[in-house]
Motif scaffolding. Structure first.
Motif, PDB file in Angstrom:
ATOM      1  N   LEU A  59     -34.557 -23.115  10.006  1.00 24.37           N
ATOM      2  CA  LEU A  59     -33.271 -21.553  10.301  1.00 24.37           C
ATOM      3  C   LEU A  59     -34.626 -20.110  10.307  1.00 24.37           C
ATOM      4  CD1 LEU A  59     -30.874 -20.990   8.250  1.00 24.37           C
ATOM      5  CD2 LEU A  59     -32.382 -21.345   6.142  1.00 24.37           C
ATOM      6  N   LEU A  60     -36.257 -20.047   9.713  1.00 24.13           N
ATOM      7  CA  LEU A  60     -36.403 -18.905  10.549  1.00 24.13           C
ATOM      8  C   LEU A  60     -36.432 -18.577  11.411  1.00 24.13           C
ATOM      9  CD1 LEU A  60     -39.089 -19.671   7.348  1.00 24.13           C
ATOM     10  CD2 LEU A  60     -36.795 -18.128   7.195  1.00 24.13           C
ATOM     11  N   LEU A  61     -36.942 -19.398  12.590  1.00 26.79           N
ATOM     12  CA  LEU A  61     -37.112 -19.304  14.054  1.00 26.79           C
ATOM     13  C   LEU A  61     -35.934 -19.310  14.195  1.00 26.79           C
ATOM     14  CD1 LEU A  61     -39.503 -22.140  14.375  1.00 26.79           C
ATOM     15  CD2 LEU A  61     -39.914 -19.913  14.856  1.00 26.79           C
ATOM     16  N   GLU A  62     -34.810 -19.572  14.486  1.00 28.72           N
ATOM     17  CA  GLU A  62     -33.222 -18.974  14.735  1.00 28.72           C
ATOM     18  C   GLU A  62     -32.907 -17.115  14.255  1.00 28.72           C
ATOM     19  OE1 GLU A  62     -31.012 -23.188  13.133  1.00 28.72           O
ATOM     20  OE2 GLU A  62     -31.744 -23.836  15.298  1.00 28.72           O
ATOM     21  N   ASN A  63     -33.363 -17.298  13.726  1.00 28.43           N
ATOM     22  CA  ASN A  63     -33.324 -15.709  12.358  1.00 28.43           C
ATOM     23  C   ASN A  63     -33.808 -15.113  12.690  1.00 28.43           C
ATOM     24  OD1 ASN A  63     -30.935 -15.660  10.754  1.00 28.43           O
ATOM     25  ND2 ASN A  63     -31.366 -17.590  10.894  1.00 28.43           N
ATOM     26  N   GLY A  64     -35.325 -15.395  14.172  1.00 25.41           N
ATOM     27  CA  GLY A  64     -35.552 -14.463  14.786  1.00 25.41           C
ATOM     28  C   GLY A  64     -37.240 -14.505  14.168  1.00 25.41           C
ATOM     29  N   ALA A  65     -38.086 -15.695  13.410  1.00 26.53           N
ATOM     30  CA  ALA A  65     -39.090 -15.547  13.332  1.00 26.53           C
ATOM     31  C   ALA A  65     -39.976 -15.752  14.551  1.00 26.53           C
ATOM     32  CB  ALA A  65     -39.203 -16.671  12.110  1.00 26.53           C
ATOM     33  N   GLN A  66     -41.404 -15.039  14.424  1.00 21.83           N
ATOM     34  CA  GLN A  66     -42.329 -15.227  15.694  1.00 21.83           C
ATOM     35  C   GLN A  66     -43.240 -16.149  14.824  1.00 21.83           C
ATOM     36  OE1 GLN A  66     -42.379 -12.972  18.038  1.00 21.83           O
ATOM     37  NE2 GLN A  66     -40.606 -12.202  17.587  1.00 21.83           N
ATOM     38  N   PRO A  67     -43.095 -17.167  16.068  1.00 21.43           N
ATOM     39  CA  PRO A  67     -43.598 -18.274  15.576  1.00 21.43           C
ATOM     40  C   PRO A  67     -45.561 -18.504  16.090  1.00 21.43           C
ATOM     41  CG  PRO A  67     -42.478 -18.540  18.274  1.00 21.43           C
ATOM     42  CD  PRO A  67     -41.748 -16.954  17.654  1.00 21.43           C
ATOM     43  N   ASN A  68     -45.336 -17.364  16.831  1.00 27.17           N
ATOM     44  CA  ASN A  68     -46.704 -17.529  17.468  1.00 27.17           C
ATOM     45  C   ASN A  68     -47.535 -16.480  16.007  1.00 27.17           C
ATOM     46  OD1 ASN A  68     -47.358 -19.075  19.413  1.00 27.17           O
ATOM     47  ND2 ASN A  68     -46.235 -17.891  20.451  1.00 27.17           N
ATOM     48  N   ILE A  69     -47.172 -15.827  15.257  1.00 29.59           N
ATOM     49  CA  ILE A  69     -47.936 -14.908  14.628  1.00 29.59           C
ATOM     50  C   ILE A  69     -49.157 -15.634  13.989  1.00 29.59           C
ATOM     51  CG2 ILE A  69     -46.770 -15.676  11.969  1.00 29.59           C
ATOM     52  CD1 ILE A  69     -46.527 -12.752  11.932  1.00 29.59           C
ATOM     53  N   GLN A  70     -50.582 -15.272  13.749  1.00 26.83           N
ATOM     54  CA  GLN A  70     -51.014 -15.068  13.272  1.00 26.83           C
ATOM     55  C   GLN A  70     -51.932 -14.681  12.048  1.00 26.83           C
ATOM     56  OE1 GLN A  70     -53.400 -15.477  17.426  1.00 26.83           O
ATOM     57  NE2 GLN A  70     -54.352 -17.134  16.682  1.00 26.83           N
TER      58      GLN A  70
END
Length: 164
Positions: A59-70
């Motif tokens: 849900l977060l990724l499909e709404n634009g969350a950055q997958p590689n945030i550190q």
């Protein structure tokens, strides 16, 4: 305005950390909060989410969350998923562009962490996708980590991928 964003970030990260998919969806849709909005600790919902809830990750990724945030220690969500052994969440992260070759502050890749924690299914998923020659700051490759952990199953598994 900053206080409103912080409240939105706090609400979203709290819902994600609790694994409340319905509330996460409501906040994203009704309040139109960006999934990378920071909470009061400077962390996003993807960074604090309940790792065992792949629905929230999706849900977060499909709404634009950055997958590689550190975070400040270089820990990305893929490191957390590898550490906790949640393969389904790791698969969703990778499907949405998360790198399995992103090192944390100690130079560890997710596969190093999964080996150390003994998560065979996660190691099986990561091995063909990972740079098995990558060394952490101690100079250890994935095989070195496996040998140090003395888990014969991990050594055999990695040996098969290294000698393909």
């Amino acid at each position: 305005m900053v206080f409103i964003e912080m409240d939105d970030g706090r609400a979203l990260t709290t819902a994600a950390a609790k694994g409340n998919t319905t509330e996460v969806q409501r906040i994203l849709e009704e309040r139109r909060v960006h999934p990378d909005t920071l909470n009061q600790f400077g962390r996003t919902a993807l960074q604090v989410m309940m790792m065992g809830n792949s629905k929230i990750a999706r849900l977060l990724l499909e709404n634009g969350a950055q997958p590689n945030i550190q975070d400040r220690h270089g820990i990305a969500p893929v490191h957390d998923a590898a550490r906790t052994g949640f393969l389904d969440t790791l698969e969703v992260l990778v499907e949405h562009g998360a790198s399995v070759n992103i090192p944390d502050q100690s130079g560890a890749l997710p596969i190093h962490i999964a080996i150390r924690e003994g998560h065979r299914d996660v190691v099986e998923f990561l091995a063909p996708r990972s740079d098995l020659k990558h060394t952490n700051i101690s100079g250890q490759t994935a095989m070195d980590v496996a040998q140090a952990s003395r888990v014969p199953d991990m050594i055999d598994l990695l040996f098969a991928y290294i000698h393909c």
